[in-house]
Every structure is written in structure tokens, then in C-alpha cells.
Scaffold this motif. Structure first.
Motif, PDB file in Angstrom:
ATOM      1  N   MET A   1       0.172  -1.093  -0.368  1.00  0.00           N
ATOM      2  CA  MET A   1       0.280  -0.077   0.002  1.00  0.00           C
ATOM      3  C   MET A   1       1.166   1.449  -0.133  1.00  0.00           C
ATOM      4  N   SER A   2       0.343   2.763  -1.006  1.00  0.00           N
ATOM      5  CA  SER A   2       0.774   3.910  -0.879  1.00  0.00           C
ATOM      6  C   SER A   2       0.049   4.820   0.002  1.00  0.00           C
ATOM      7  N   GLY A   3       0.234   6.115  -0.956  1.00  0.00           N
ATOM      8  CA  GLY A   3      -0.121   6.791  -0.679  1.00  0.00           C
ATOM      9  C   GLY A   3       0.358   7.900   0.481  1.00  0.00           C
ATOM     10  N   LYS A   4      -0.169   9.165   0.539  1.00  0.00           N
ATOM     11  CA  LYS A   4       0.594  10.194   1.268  1.00  0.00           C
ATOM     12  C   LYS A   4       0.152   9.876   2.562  1.00  0.00           C
ATOM     13  N   ILE A   5       0.227  10.126   3.444  1.00  0.00           N
ATOM     14  CA  ILE A   5      -0.898   9.596   5.356  1.00  0.00           C
ATOM     15  C   ILE A   5      -0.716  11.702   5.337  1.00  0.00           C
ATOM     16  N   ILE A   6      -1.425  11.354   6.222  1.00  0.00           N
ATOM     17  CA  ILE A   6      -2.449  12.971   6.628  1.00  0.00           C
ATOM     18  C   ILE A   6      -1.930  12.740   7.787  1.00  0.00           C
ATOM     19  N   LEU A   7      -1.220  13.146   9.218  1.00  0.00           N
ATOM     20  CA  LEU A   7      -1.171  13.284  10.369  1.00  0.00           C
ATOM     21  C   LEU A   7      -1.526  14.213  11.023  1.00  0.00           C
ATOM     22  N   HIS A   8      -2.729  14.257  11.949  1.00  0.00           N
ATOM     23  CA  HIS A   8      -3.366  15.533  12.696  1.00  0.00           C
ATOM     24  C   HIS A   8      -2.746  15.302  14.338  1.00  0.00           C
ATOM     25  N   PHE A  20       6.236   8.401  15.851  1.00  0.00           N
ATOM     26  CA  PHE A  20       6.974   7.932  15.997  1.00  0.00           C
ATOM     27  C   PHE A  20       6.838   6.603  14.627  1.00  0.00           C
ATOM     28  N   MET A  21       5.555   5.838  15.387  1.00  0.00           N
ATOM     29  CA  MET A  21       5.282   4.740  14.149  1.00  0.00           C
ATOM     30  C   MET A  21       5.640   5.388  12.588  1.00  0.00           C
ATOM     31  N   ILE A  22       4.799   6.426  12.090  1.00  0.00           N
ATOM     32  CA  ILE A  22       5.150   6.669  10.553  1.00  0.00           C
ATOM     33  C   ILE A  22       6.721   6.979   9.982  1.00  0.00           C
ATOM     34  N   GLU A  23       7.535   7.791  11.113  1.00  0.00           N
ATOM     35  CA  GLU A  23       8.534   7.251  10.969  1.00  0.00           C
ATOM     36  C   GLU A  23       9.549   6.168  10.659  1.00  0.00           C
ATOM     37  N   GLU A  24       8.504   5.320  11.647  1.00  0.00           N
ATOM     38  CA  GLU A  24       9.388   3.498  11.319  1.00  0.00           C
ATOM     39  C   GLU A  24       8.985   3.394  10.275  1.00  0.00           C
ATOM     40  N   ILE A  25       8.452   3.525   9.355  1.00  0.00           N
ATOM     41  CA  ILE A  25       7.852   2.516   7.998  1.00  0.00           C
ATOM     42  C   ILE A  25       8.130   3.638   7.217  1.00  0.00           C
ATOM     43  N   GLY A  26       8.668   4.618   7.220  1.00  0.00           N
ATOM     44  CA  GLY A  26       9.197   5.930   6.626  1.00  0.00           C
ATOM     45  C   GLY A  26       8.037   5.799   5.045  1.00  0.00           C
ATOM     46  N   ALA A  27       7.267   5.872   5.054  1.00  0.00           N
ATOM     47  CA  ALA A  27       6.384   6.364   4.302  1.00  0.00           C
ATOM     48  C   ALA A  27       6.381   8.040   4.605  1.00  0.00           C
ATOM     49  N   PRO A  28       5.839   9.046   2.971  1.00  0.00           N
ATOM     50  CA  PRO A  28       5.169   9.969   3.322  1.00  0.00           C
ATOM     51  C   PRO A  28       4.650  10.427   3.713  1.00  0.00           C
ATOM     52  N   TYR A  29       4.555  11.606   4.421  1.00  0.00           N
ATOM     53  CA  TYR A  29       3.173  12.273   5.269  1.00  0.00           C
ATOM     54  C   TYR A  29       3.509  14.200   5.231  1.00  0.00           C
ATOM     55  N   ALA A  78      -0.598  -2.501   7.130  1.00  0.00           N
ATOM     56  CA  ALA A  78      -0.259  -1.452   5.136  1.00  0.00           C
ATOM     57  C   ALA A  78       0.679  -1.106   4.418  1.00  0.00           C
ATOM     58  N   PHE A  79       1.751  -1.573   5.684  1.00  0.00           N
ATOM     59  CA  PHE A  79       3.329  -0.995   5.063  1.00  0.00           C
ATOM     60  C   PHE A  79       4.165  -2.445   5.448  1.00  0.00           C
ATOM     61  N   PRO A  80       3.818  -3.247   4.404  1.00  0.00           N
ATOM     62  CA  PRO A  80       4.616  -4.610   5.301  1.00  0.00           C
ATOM     63  C   PRO A  80       6.084  -4.319   4.972  1.00  0.00           C
ATOM     64  N   ALA A  81       6.769  -3.996   3.948  1.00  0.00           N
ATOM     65  CA  ALA A  81       8.153  -4.015   3.620  1.00  0.00           C
ATOM     66  C   ALA A  81       9.274  -3.470   5.523  1.00  0.00           C
ATOM     67  N   ALA A  82       8.126  -2.589   6.183  1.00  0.00           N
ATOM     68  CA  ALA A  82       8.862  -2.113   7.419  1.00  0.00           C
ATOM     69  C   ALA A  82       9.023  -3.095   8.424  1.00  0.00           C
ATOM     70  N   ASN A  83       8.237  -4.037   7.992  1.00  0.00           N
ATOM     71  CA  ASN A  83       8.541  -5.541   9.283  1.00  0.00           C
ATOM     72  C   ASN A  83       8.297  -5.611  10.275  1.00  0.00           C
ATOM     73  N   LEU A  84       6.871  -4.590  10.536  1.00  0.00           N
ATOM     74  CA  LEU A  84       6.881  -3.974  12.307  1.00  0.00           C
ATOM     75  C   LEU A  84       5.382  -5.404  13.211  1.00  0.00           C
ATOM     76  N   ALA A  85       4.924  -5.678  12.191  1.00  0.00           N
ATOM     77  CA  ALA A  85       4.423  -6.685  12.416  1.00  0.00           C
ATOM     78  C   ALA A  85       3.970  -7.828  11.248  1.00  0.00           C
ATOM     79  N   PRO A  86       4.567  -9.155  13.051  1.00  0.00           N
ATOM     80  CA  PRO A  86       4.188 -10.560  12.106  1.00  0.00           C
ATOM     81  C   PRO A  86       3.231 -10.832  11.016  1.00  0.00           C
TER      82      PRO A  86
END
Length: 209
Positions: A1-8, A20-29, A78-86
């Protein structure tokens, strides 16, 4: 999954965990920074996103997700490439979910009740039992380390680890060596350092001149 994240977001707040989590997955936000002191979280346009008037909330690919734990779990999947969930079928997935749910259902309620000196109800009626049992259980989970899933770092560390750091910072948890060593490891994560630096800048900018 891709697409920019908006964090309020507001700094510092529970949304720091989502950052912190968004920084871990490395997705644009993109950050939508709310000033809680000015009660911007109660603006009609934000209440249309989260009627609770709370942060964090994220928008991603047409979906709105609120609650820090749900955001961490959603982004990990949503971002399995980050390997943050089994993945389903992984023997660690059950343990992962245990700790992902422990924070919201046990740890935070126990801390809040303890700090506010609320009269506890009957032990069998409390969602967490006792504050002491909750803290001891948390310590046992990470005493062998380095992470909640043993050698595997996961979104559970982002979510519950942020709560441990918060608890130590504000003296809401006992300063046990196990907790201090764990937070020291967590603070070495580059994603956490980036998120903390962003929050520091936001807090500095918000201070009156």
C-alpha cells in the motif's frame, strides 16, 4: 500500500506515538498541527474527522483512523515492508496482539487510576486487576529483552514503548532498571530520534516570543 499519510498532530501528546510509527515505516506524510491550548481540536472541521476531539488521527487512502494503538496496528499492516508486525500464521502474531492490546486495556487505565488516586473497584471488575500487577507484568515482558517479541522489534515496541517512556518521564511508573534500559534502547531508534526532534521544533515554535 502507498499514498501519503496525513497526521493530525499535537506536540507533545499521544499523537507523538503515531509520528514515531510513521517515521518507522518511512512513508511520505503531512502534518496538520493542532494547538491544544487554543482548543483547535474542537474546530468543526477537525470534529468532522474525529468527533472525540482528540489526537492522533490519520487520513490514508480515503480512510480515517483514530486511536494511537489502532494507527500503529493499521500502519504496520498497510506497510508490511517495514516488518513491524508478524504476518498471519507467524507464531509471534498472538504475542504481538497481546501487547498491542495491553497498553490501552490495562497499562494506561492502571496508570491513570493510580495517579488520580481513584478508589479501585472490586478486583474482578477492574479491566487490569491492580496497578502493581500491571506494572510487574509489563516488566516481566521486557526483562529478557530486547523487545516485546524477543529479538524482533515491532509496532508493539513503538506503541507500548512510547507509553513506558512517558510513564518514566512523568514518574507515573516506578523507575525500575528494566524500564530504564528498555527506554534507552528505544531512544536509540533513528525513527524515534527524528520524531522527537520534530516535536521539539514544534514545541519551540509554539512558545511565546
Amino acid at each position: 500500500m502507498s499514498g501519503k499519510i496525513i497526521l493530525h498532530h499535537a506536540a507533545p501528546s499521544r499523537s507523538s506515538t503515531a509520528l514515531f510509527m510513521i517515521e518507522e515505516i518511512g512513508a511520505p506524510y503531512e502534518l496538520d498541527v493542532l494547538d491544544l491550548q487554543k482548543e483547535e481540536q474542537y474546530r468543526p472541521e477537525y470534529l468532522a474527522i474525529n468527533p472525540m476531539g482528540k489526537v492522533p488521527a490519520i487520513e490514508h487512502e480515503g480512510q480515517v483512523i483514530t486511536e494511537a494503538g489502532a494507527i500503529c496496528a493499521y500502519l504496520a499492516d498497510a506497510f508490511p515492508a517495514a516488518n513491524l508486525a508478524p504476518l498471519p500464521g507467524d507464531p509471534l502474531r498472538g504475542l504481538y496482539f497481546r501487547w498491542m492490546f495491553f497498553q490501552g486495556s490495562c497499562l494506561e487505565p492502571a496508570i491513570i487510576d493510580h495517579v488520580l488516586k481513584r478508589e479501585p473497584g472490586r478486583r474482578g471488575m477492574m479491566p487490569y486487576g491492580t496497578y502493581e500487577t500491571t506494572v510487574d507484568t509489563l516488566e516481566k515482558a521486557i526483562e529478557k529483552g530486547p523487545w516485546f517479541l524477543g529479538e524482533r522489534y515491532s509496532a508493539a515496541d513503538v506503541y507500548v514503548g512510547s507509553a513506558i517512556a512517558w510513564g518514566l518521564q512523568f514518574k507515573l511508573l516506578p523507575e525500575r532498571e528494566t524500564f530504564k534500559r528498555y527506554v534507552a534502547r528505544l531512544n536509540e531508534r533513528p525513527a524515534r530520534q527524528r520524531a522527537m526532534a520534530i516535536d521539539q521544533k514544534l514545541m519551540a515554535a509554539a512558545k511565546p516570543a
